[in-house]
Design a protein around this motif. Structure first.
Motif, PDB file in Angstrom:
ATOM      1  N   GLY A  66       0.811  -1.210   0.000  1.00 14.27           N
ATOM      2  CA  GLY A  66       0.000   0.000   0.000  1.00 14.27           C
ATOM      3  C   GLY A  66       0.846   1.263   0.000  1.00 14.27           C
ATOM      4  N   LEU A  67       1.937   1.265   0.769  1.00 10.10           N
ATOM      5  CA  LEU A  67       2.846   2.412   0.782  1.00 10.10           C
ATOM      6  C   LEU A  67       3.431   2.663  -0.604  1.00 10.10           C
ATOM      7  N   ILE A  68       3.874   1.610  -1.252  1.00  7.53           N
ATOM      8  CA  ILE A  68       4.479   1.727  -2.582  1.00  7.53           C
ATOM      9  C   ILE A  68       3.497   2.363  -3.564  1.00  7.53           C
ATOM     10  N   ARG A  69       2.256   1.906  -3.521  1.00 10.49           N
ATOM     11  CA  ARG A  69       1.265   2.415  -4.474  1.00 10.49           C
ATOM     12  C   ARG A  69       0.913   3.869  -4.197  1.00 10.49           C
ATOM     13  N   ARG A  70       0.803   4.236  -2.909  1.00  3.24           N
ATOM     14  CA  ARG A  70       0.501   5.633  -2.593  1.00  3.24           C
ATOM     15  C   ARG A  70       1.640   6.560  -3.015  1.00  3.24           C
ATOM     16  N   ALA A  71       2.862   6.072  -2.932  1.00  2.92           N
ATOM     17  CA  ALA A  71       4.020   6.887  -3.305  1.00  2.92           C
ATOM     18  C   ALA A  71       4.331   6.801  -4.797  1.00  2.92           C
ATOM     19  N   VAL A  72       3.554   6.001  -5.536  1.00  4.17           N
ATOM     20  CA  VAL A  72       3.749   5.808  -6.980  1.00  4.17           C
ATOM     21  C   VAL A  72       5.180   5.351  -7.277  1.00  4.17           C
ATOM     22  N   LEU A  73       5.658   4.420  -6.483  1.00  2.00           N
ATOM     23  CA  LEU A  73       6.935   3.767  -6.749  1.00  2.00           C
ATOM     24  C   LEU A  73       6.693   2.575  -7.680  1.00  2.00           C
ATOM     25  N   PRO A  74       7.727   2.076  -8.328  1.00  2.00           N
ATOM     26  CA  PRO A  74       7.539   0.865  -9.160  1.00  2.00           C
ATOM     27  C   PRO A  74       7.001  -0.282  -8.309  1.00  2.00           C
ATOM     28  N   GLU A  75       6.133  -1.081  -8.908  1.00  2.00           N
ATOM     29  CA  GLU A  75       5.573  -2.210  -8.162  1.00  2.00           C
ATOM     30  C   GLU A  75       6.524  -3.401  -8.256  1.00  2.00           C
ATOM     31  N   PRO A  76       6.833  -4.020  -7.108  1.00  2.00           N
ATOM     32  CA  PRO A  76       7.793  -5.121  -7.122  1.00  2.00           C
ATOM     33  C   PRO A  76       7.148  -6.455  -7.475  1.00  2.00           C
ATOM     34  N   THR A  77       7.986  -7.411  -7.798  1.00  2.00           N
ATOM     35  CA  THR A  77       7.565  -8.808  -7.856  1.00  2.00           C
ATOM     36  C   THR A  77       7.546  -9.333  -6.428  1.00  2.00           C
ATOM     37  N   ARG A  78       6.472 -10.014  -6.067  1.00  2.00           N
ATOM     38  CA  ARG A  78       6.357 -10.511  -4.693  1.00  2.00           C
ATOM     39  C   ARG A  78       6.520 -12.021  -4.654  1.00  2.00           C
ATOM     40  N   GLN A  79       7.176 -12.490  -3.579  1.00  2.00           N
ATOM     41  CA  GLN A  79       7.445 -13.918  -3.402  1.00  2.00           C
ATOM     42  C   GLN A  79       8.164 -14.503  -4.621  1.00  2.00           C
TER      43      GLN A  79
END
Length: 325
Positions: free
Chosen positions: A224-237
């Motif tokens: 949620g923090l990443i999306r609010r800050a408009v940072l690149p979305e990571p690959t998870r797991q």
């Protein structure tokens, strides 16, 4: 065969009734030593039932439900008591049904029951919550296993909508994916079939994120923090292999920039677990990768600092963007 498996089979064989056991013995075996008054009357006279209770061989745990011993009542026996007291149309639902199917990490009280809206019910014991539904079809109920319960995907959706708050609802959905009890589209299909699901958007969003690899509340909060800050979305797991060839899963990996973020939960209070995790990371990383680690509490309480450090690592690795304040 492992020692634990062998021990479990031996314990089961000691409890298993003999082939020539009577019907009542087999009934008690299948229902974890719990039976209703109606069931007892099919096998015993009223006098015989009263004698078993008076001598302590049985305990009356509800108005018309008995346990065939005088010791502590287990979680499984509480579930049987609830279902037998409520009537033949009742099934275990929500968190209780999910726990019967293997969900771990949540309290087993109260016992949740689900009943069709038009069905009558008996009186309920303390510690039982009854929920009504206008939608309970055969495909919502597990075809095998006793007592009857809802299917895993229906159980998780109901547990999330009946949860005490949004935080608990997210935790239930995330845990179901983490423990591999549901798959990517399961919850979406259930929500689409139920017209009045509470927390509809929260359940769908959490299921989408959990299916993508965010399997804990801190990981969901970080996303949620990443999306609010408009940072690149990571690959998870993301799967990586350490120096010994063992498969490892990375919490969040910004692959284009070689930046990996680990969210440390409460297990890192234990120094042995902390060292095991550090050793795992030491075996994973190669030259050029950057590793950031944040404790779960920092994601919640110091989000600006987390974002500043993450943005700095990404920019140092070549990212040209600018995070929102």
């Amino acid at each position: 065969m492992s020692l634990r498996t062998g021990s479990s089979l031996a314990a089961l064989s000691r409890r298993l009734p003999r082939d020539d056991a009577d019907e009542l013995t087999w009934l008690l075996f299948h229902q974890e030593d719990v039976l209703s008054l109606d069931q007892a009357r099919r096998h015993l006279s009223p006098k015989a039932i009263r004698h078993r209770v008076a001598t302590g061989r049985w305990r009356q745990v509800h108005r018309a439900v008995f346990v065939a011993h005088n010791g502590p009542v287990s979680a499984g026996q509480r579930r049987w008591t609830a279902v037998l007291a409520a009537g033949p149309q009742a099934v275990l639902g929500g968190l209780t049904a999910a726990q019967s199917g293997g969900l771990r990490g949540f309290s087993d009280r109260p016992v949740h029951l689900l009943l069709p809206a038009s069905s009558r019910r008996g009186s309920l014991p303390p510690g039982v919550l009854l929920h009504r539904t206008a939608t309970l079809t055969d495909r919502d109920v597990l075809a095998v296993g006793q007592p009857r319960r809802t299917m895993p995907s229906r159980s998780i959706v109901d547990a999330a909508q009946w949860a005490s708050g949004d935080q608990e609802a997210r935790a239930i959905v995330a845990a179901a994916f983490q423990q591999r009890l549901v798959a990517a589209d399961d919850l979406h299909q259930i929500v689409n079939r139920l017209p009045r699901v509470r927390r509809r958007q929260l359940i769908l969003a959490t299921a989408t994120d959990a299916a993508g690899g965010s399997h804990s509340l801190p990981e969901l909060a970080f996303l949620g923090l990443i999306r609010r800050a408009v940072l690149p979305e990571p690959t998870r797991q993301k799967i990586r292999y350490d120096s010994t060839g063992r498969r490892r899963y990375l919490d969040a990996y910004f692959e284009e920039w070689g930046v990996h973020v680990e969210i440390d939960g409460g297990q890192h209070v234990d120094p042995r677990a902390w060292w095991a995790d550090m050793s795992r990371q030491n075996g994973l990383w190669v030259a050029g990768d950057r590793l950031l680690r944040f404790p779960a509490w920092a994601v919640r309480a110091h989000s600006n600092e987390v974002l500043t450090q993450l943005g700095g690592a990404l920019k140092a690795a070549g990212w040209q963007g600018q995070p929102n304040p």
